[in-house]
Design an enzyme around this catalytic site. Structure first.
Site, PDB file in Angstrom:
ATOM      1  N   HIS A 234      -8.092  22.072 -21.735  1.00  0.00           N
ATOM      2  CA  HIS A 234      -9.402  21.880 -22.337  1.00  0.00           C
ATOM      3  C   HIS A 234     -10.233  23.143 -22.305  1.00  0.00           C
ATOM      4  CE1 HIS A 234      -9.178  17.306 -22.155  1.00  0.00           C
ATOM      5  NE2 HIS A 234      -9.124  17.721 -23.396  1.00  0.00           N
TER       6      HIS A 234
ATOM      7  N   ARG B 274       4.786  23.874 -35.458  1.00  0.00           N
ATOM      8  CA  ARG B 274       5.847  23.999 -34.448  1.00  0.00           C
ATOM      9  C   ARG B 274       5.765  22.801 -33.505  1.00  0.00           C
ATOM     10  NH1 ARG B 274       4.326  29.853 -34.718  1.00  0.00           N
ATOM     11  NH2 ARG B 274       6.233  31.061 -35.061  1.00  0.00           N
TER      12      ARG B 274
ATOM     13  N   GLU C 276      16.680  31.792 -40.961  1.00  0.00           N
ATOM     14  CA  GLU C 276      16.388  32.700 -39.858  1.00  0.00           C
ATOM     15  C   GLU C 276      17.657  33.170 -39.147  1.00  0.00           C
ATOM     16  OE1 GLU C 276      13.745  30.699 -37.113  1.00  0.00           O
ATOM     17  OE2 GLU C 276      14.833  28.820 -37.233  1.00  0.00           O
TER      18      GLU C 276
ATOM     19  N   ASN D 263      10.787  36.175 -37.595  1.00  0.00           N
ATOM     20  CA  ASN D 263      10.819  36.454 -36.152  1.00  0.00           C
ATOM     21  C   ASN D 263      12.251  36.398 -35.649  1.00  0.00           C
ATOM     22  OD1 ASN D 263       8.107  36.283 -36.514  1.00  0.00           O
ATOM     23  ND2 ASN D 263       7.841  34.324 -35.495  1.00  0.00           N
ATOM     24  N   ASP D 264      12.955  35.353 -36.077  1.00  0.00           N
ATOM     25  CA  ASP D 264      14.345  35.230 -35.650  1.00  0.00           C
ATOM     26  C   ASP D 264      15.294  35.990 -36.561  1.00  0.00           C
ATOM     27  OD1 ASP D 264      14.519  33.698 -33.251  1.00  0.00           O
ATOM     28  OD2 ASP D 264      13.641  32.042 -34.376  1.00  0.00           O
TER      29      ASP D 264
ATOM     30  N   CYS E 115       7.400  32.371 -43.065  1.00  0.00           N
ATOM     31  CA  CYS E 115       6.437  31.929 -42.050  1.00  0.00           C
ATOM     32  C   CYS E 115       6.553  32.706 -40.737  1.00  0.00           C
ATOM     33  CB  CYS E 115       6.560  30.434 -41.797  1.00  0.00           C
ATOM     34  SG  CYS E 115       8.157  29.940 -41.154  1.00  0.00           S
TER      35      CYS E 115
HETATM   36  C1  PEP Z   1      10.533  32.583 -37.020  1.00  0.00           C
HETATM   37  O1  PEP Z   1      11.582  32.640 -36.384  1.00  0.00           O
HETATM   38  O2  PEP Z   1      10.151  33.476 -37.798  1.00  0.00           O
HETATM   39  C2  PEP Z   1       9.627  31.426 -36.871  1.00  0.00           C
HETATM   40  C3  PEP Z   1       8.566  31.288 -37.636  1.00  0.00           C
HETATM   41  O3  PEP Z   1       9.914  30.523 -35.909  1.00  0.00           O
HETATM   42  P1  PEP Z   1       9.637  30.722 -34.346  1.00  0.00           P
HETATM   43  O4  PEP Z   1       8.776  31.945 -34.189  1.00  0.00           O
HETATM   44  O5  PEP Z   1       8.986  29.470 -33.910  1.00  0.00           O
HETATM   45  O6  PEP Z   1      11.018  30.893 -33.798  1.00  0.00           O
HETATM   46 MG    MG Z   2      12.402  30.904 -35.442  1.00  0.00          MG
END
Ligand code: PEP
Ligand code: MG
Length: 588
Positions: A198, A305, A438, A461-462, A509
């Protein structure tokens, strides 16, 4: 000037935590250490006197809380105020109060001992409950219990702190957080707590930077230390050196400069100068971010997520709970779309079961884990379907690496639809199902995978970590985690083209979409849909509205023939210069 990495990431005077509320601040530390409450379990001789003391402490607690409530009303919106209203209600609960008084009379024990025992019983029941709402209230009750006991012990509740300080504490209650704003607290740092505590939620509402879950800040930081608090990245620098101060100053000045005039973009479309509209959506990690999404002018949620819910609750939410959460968020964002990603469990995210994998990032993660645990997946699919009757929900699968995984999941979705039809429960019969791209195998097979689904969303990201074979969290190889590596650029271009050939929406994303330097490249490569952190939506809109697709495409074509990462970066920077746009890479 040295890079961010050298000045901050490797600094010995740095503490890392969870970035709970955005903002950058430099101020002096105030260590807020609460004394541990010692409960007196002795007997009393005069029970009437003891009951009178209890009544007085109740009245005092109520007075204190109503002051906090007034302050909260002044500073926050209605949803947040509910936290305090619930606390006041507990103090007015006749069943609880009568029970405590009755026990003081019968057992002749110190009121604080009975209060502790009786309210703790309530808490235990709430913690054991299936309902998230009740679990949350159990936390609020801790605050109330301590308040009554403190007042019984005639101890003062410390709320006056030095002005303009960074409050460093083991943990903070919502009441602490709100009260400290009276002394213009500049930031909050806590050893415990996550994004959804909180105190973190309130910090975000109040726009006060916060870094939580630092583990040892109360040991490492001393009263009066100068601190740099970065609530965007979740770190604290203790007694920064000259170079760090300089770095911070430049960053801060840039931030102020960049924030100027941003609001004018809220209601404007993310459209390039030559009329190409980009569907700019928001990534949501915690339910508390939804206000920010709505106020940022995002076109829906491109990534929710859901594994974060498990983190928030400390357990897997049941079907009803999930239906409630998804329905709530999808209605807030309606009629824009809401993409729910199936639990992405595994990798560096938390573990549900007690087994060790030698290479968790290459292990039982995302859809692999879910297909191994079909009950978990089925519960989520049923909840998503049940929440989908407004037709603005889409469902997305993480970490897909084979067509077989897509087919198996689709079969399971069909099975759930059949069950719901049988149970006469309404749902969106055409629920759109998409996948995250990914993993390199999904990228290479983008066209074939695209034929199986309704949309693709590239998770850079992955994707970068698997393509470049660099652990996304390993500092030792951070230099190789290159979003502008030609291999990454070519792969993105391939996925976008192959997906589009099948006429489906291709979105991105990963964090790359929030890097303002990368946005023209992504648009030039053909992306018409991006999903980014809500705090970065307006910055992205400003960039998009300042470029033309035609020029961005030319620049992207040039990048596609580069051999080195630096050449791609230079070409993009040239694009920024030619178009007279401020270069804002990693601005915040
Ligand atoms: C990604 O891998 O780019 C992604 C958006 O998922 P996360 O960062 O949750 O692995
Ligand atoms: Mg990912």
């Amino acid at each position: 000037m040295k890079s961010f990495h050298k000045v901050f990431n490797e600094a010995e005077n740095k503490i890392s935590g969870v970035a709970a509320a955005p903002g950058i601040v430099v101020a002096n530390a105030y260590l807020y250490i609460k004394d541990k409450l010692e409960i007196n379990h002795s007997r009393v001789t005069d029970t009437e006197e003891a009951i009178k003391n209890f009544d007085e402490s109740l009245a005092k607690s109520k007075k204190e809380l109503s002051k906090i409530l007034d302050l909260a009303k002044e500073k926050m919106n209605d949803t947040r105020i509910a936290i305090f209203e619930a606390q006041v209600m507990i103090l007015d609960d006749p069943v609880l109060i009568d029970k405590i008084k009755e026990r003081i009379g019968n057992e002749r024990m110190q009121p604080e001992s009975i209060v502790d025992d009786e309210i703790s019983k309530y808490q235990k029941i709430m913690i054991a409950s299936e309902e998230t709402y009740l679990k949350e209230r159990a936390h609020d009750i801790e605050d109330i219990k301590n308040r009554i006991i403190r007042n019984l012990q005639k101890k003062r509740w410390e709320s006056k702190i030095p002005h303009d300080a960074v409050v460093v504490s083991d943990s903070l209650t919502p009441a602490d957080t709100i009260l400290f704003t009276k002394s213009h607290a500049q930031a909050f740092i806590t050893d415990h707590g996550g994004l959804t505590s909180h105190a973190a939620i309130i910090s975000r509402s109040l726009n006060i930077p916060a870094v939580v879950g630092t583990h040892n800040s109360t040991q490492k930081i001393k009263d009066g230390d100068t601190l740099i608090v970065d609530g965007f990245h979740g770190y604290v620098i203790i007694n920064p050196n000259k170079e760090q101060i300089e770095f911070f100053k430049t960053k801060h000045e840039r931030l102020v400069e960049l924030q100027k005039g941003l609001e004018e973009f809220v209601d404007k479309p993310a459209m390039t100068k030559d009329g190409r509209e980009i569907n700019l959506m928001a990534n949501v990690d915690v339910t508390g971010e939804i206000d920010l999404v709505v106020s940022s002018g995002a076109k829906g949620i491109g990534l929710y997520r859901t594994e974060q819910i498990i983190d928030e609750l400390g357990e897997i939410p049941n079907e009803e709970e999930q239906v409630r959460i998804y329905t709530n968020l999808s209605s807030r964002i309606y009629p824009e779309s809401f993409i729910i990603r199936a639990f992405d469990i595994g990798g560096d995210k938390f573990k549900l079961f007690d087994y060790d994998e030698p290479n968790p990032f290459l292990g039982l993660r995302g859809i692999r884990f879910l297909l191994e645990n079909p009950v978990l997946l089925k519960t989520q699919v049923r909840a998503v379907l049940r929440a989908s009757y407004n037709k603005n929900i889409k469902f997305m699968l993480p970490m897909v690496s084979t067509i077989g995984e897509i087919r198996k999941t689709k079969d399971l979705i069909e099975e759930c639809k059949k069950e719901l039809r049988h149970e006469k429960i309404n749902f969106d019969k055409n629920l759109k199902v998409g996948i995250m791209v990914e993993v390199p195998s999904a990228a290479v097979m983008a066209n074939e995978f695209a034929r199986e689904v309704d949309f693709l969303s590239i998770g850079t990201n992955d994707l970068i970590q698997y393509l470049m074979a660099v652990d996304r969290g390993n500092d030792l190889v951070a230099d190789l985690y290159q979003e502008f590596n030609p291999a990454v650029v070519k792969t993105l271009s391939f996925i976008i083209n192959e997906g589009k050939k099948e006429g489906i929406e291709v979105s991105l994303c990963g964090e790359m979409a929030a890097d303002t330097l990368a946005i023209p490249l992504l648009i030039g490569l053909g992306l018409e849909s991006l999903s980014i952190a809500p705090t970065t939506i307006l910055y992205a809109k400003r960039i998009i509205r300042n470029i033309s697709y035609e020029n961005a495409k030319k620049m992207a074509d040039d990048c596609l023939s580069c051999h080195y990462e630096y050449q791609v970066a230079e070409r993009i920077e040239k694009f920024f210069e030619e178009n007279k746009i401020t270069r804002t890479r990693n601005i915040i």
